[in-house]
Design a protein around this motif. Structure first.
Motif, mmCIF file in Angstrom:
data_model
loop_
_atom_site.group_PDB
_atom_site.id
_atom_site.type_symbol
_atom_site.label_atom_id
_atom_site.label_comp_id
_atom_site.label_asym_id
_atom_site.label_seq_id
_atom_site.Cartn_x
_atom_site.Cartn_y
_atom_site.Cartn_z
ATOM 1 N N GLU A 126 9.053 -10.930 -1.346
ATOM 2 C CA GLU A 126 8.570 -9.563 -1.167
ATOM 3 C C GLU A 126 7.870 -9.046 -2.420
ATOM 4 O OE1 GLU A 126 10.632 -5.653 0.786
ATOM 5 O OE2 GLU A 126 11.744 -6.633 -0.819
ATOM 6 N N THR A 127 8.471 -9.296 -3.576
ATOM 7 C CA THR A 127 7.905 -8.785 -4.818
ATOM 8 C C THR A 127 6.624 -9.522 -5.185
ATOM 9 O OG1 THR A 127 10.168 -8.336 -5.549
ATOM 10 C CG2 THR A 127 8.441 -8.175 -7.200
ATOM 11 N N TYR A 128 6.615 -10.835 -5.007
ATOM 12 C CA TYR A 128 5.399 -11.588 -5.325
ATOM 13 C C TYR A 128 4.265 -11.252 -4.358
ATOM 14 C CZ TYR A 128 7.452 -14.396 -9.026
ATOM 15 O OH TYR A 128 8.016 -14.800 -10.214
ATOM 16 N N LEU A 129 4.610 -10.947 -3.103
ATOM 17 C CA LEU A 129 3.581 -10.530 -2.153
ATOM 18 C C LEU A 129 2.934 -9.233 -2.617
ATOM 19 C CD1 LEU A 129 2.260 -11.118 0.644
ATOM 20 C CD2 LEU A 129 3.964 -9.561 1.613
ATOM 21 N N LEU A 130 3.759 -8.275 -3.021
ATOM 22 C CA LEU A 130 3.229 -7.011 -3.526
ATOM 23 C C LEU A 130 2.383 -7.235 -4.775
ATOM 24 C CD1 LEU A 130 3.028 -3.929 -3.648
ATOM 25 C CD2 LEU A 130 5.229 -3.913 -4.853
ATOM 26 N N LEU A 131 2.870 -8.065 -5.690
ATOM 27 C CA LEU A 131 2.125 -8.336 -6.919
ATOM 28 C C LEU A 131 0.754 -8.921 -6.597
ATOM 29 C CD1 LEU A 131 1.952 -8.500 -10.001
ATOM 30 C CD2 LEU A 131 3.124 -10.717 -9.873
ATOM 31 N N GLY A 132 0.705 -9.849 -5.648
ATOM 32 C CA GLY A 132 -0.571 -10.444 -5.269
ATOM 33 C C GLY A 132 -1.531 -9.430 -4.671
#
Length: 238
Positions: A126-132
């Motif tokens: 979830e966090t890496y998706l947002l970061l991307g």
């Protein structure tokens, strides 16, 4: 020209987080109210609960999420900052601050908060998706691609990752690669309409109008499809 914007699953992720986080001590059918679109009712309920115990991190978090579901990001930011000012900062609250900053188009702050949440231990899909998504909005395509790849490895669903990778390719003018990325997921039941629109844009850019029409027909009227194809083919924005 309008700024490059990303398509992703943020709203869906927020929806799931908000429903999963309702305080157990308050018997309340948040799911029913969410499905009914009664976001003000959610805010009113969680605000009343928060006023009973404003020092509670759990009640503050669900109040913040309810404001986010209502798209009132200023209020969400206010109550989250109140929590942080009390010295109560967690990886989840920092992640929420990244989401709020993203929705307010504060991309630098959103990037910093997402990376801070990861450093604090919220290094999930979830966090890496947002970061991307945030990095994509800053045209940092290589970094965004790395973030999406990490999200994929950590279990993010394939359709979401492939759609967002395809948006990167579209932004880079790599239309055929975007088509190759999106075609395999075009008929998946859970695919978001925006992914189909992205596929249609790539097809139109490559002159494959009939294929684009077949992708768009289930989504729009005949006149809307014709207008969309004409706009994209003519270099305008759909």
């Amino acid at each position: 020209m309008k700024p490059f914007r990303f398509y992703g699953a943020i709203s869906a992720l927020l929806f799931l987080s908000a429903c999963a986080s309702a305080p157990a001590e308050h018997s309340f059918d948040a799911d029913a109210m969410t499905k009914a679109g009664n976001y003000q009712g959610l805010v009113d309920h969680y605000k009343a609960a928060w006023l009973e115990s404003p020092s509670s991190p759990e009640r503050t978090i669900v109040l913040v999420k309810s404001y986010m579901m209502r798209q009132d990001y200023e209020s969400a930011s206010f109550y989250l900052q109140y929590l942080h000012d009390q010295g109560m900062m967690s990886q989840d609250s920092v992640y929420l601050s990244a989401q709020i900053a993203f929705h307010r188009q504060q991309f630098v702050q959103a990037t910093e908060a997402a990376k801070r949440a990861i450093a604090m231990g919220k290094d999930d899909a979830e966090t890496y998706l947002l970061l991307g998504i945030v990095q994509g909005n800053q045209s940092k395509f290589a970094e965004a691609r790395n973030a999406f790849t990490t999200a994929r490895i950590k279990g993010c669903d394939e359709a979401t990752v492939k759609n967002n990778l395809a948006v990167l390719l579209l932004a880079e003018g790599k239309n055929n690669q975007a088509i190759d990325m999106l075609l395999p997921i075009n008929h998946q039941a859970a695919i978001h309409n925006k992914a189909q629109v992205n596929l249609a844009i790539a097809l139109i850019r490559e002159g494959r109008h009939a294929e684009a029409e077949s992708v768009l027909t289930p989504l729009f009227s005949k006149d809307e499809v014709a207008t969309f194809i004409h706009t994209v083919a003519g270099g305008g924005e759909a």
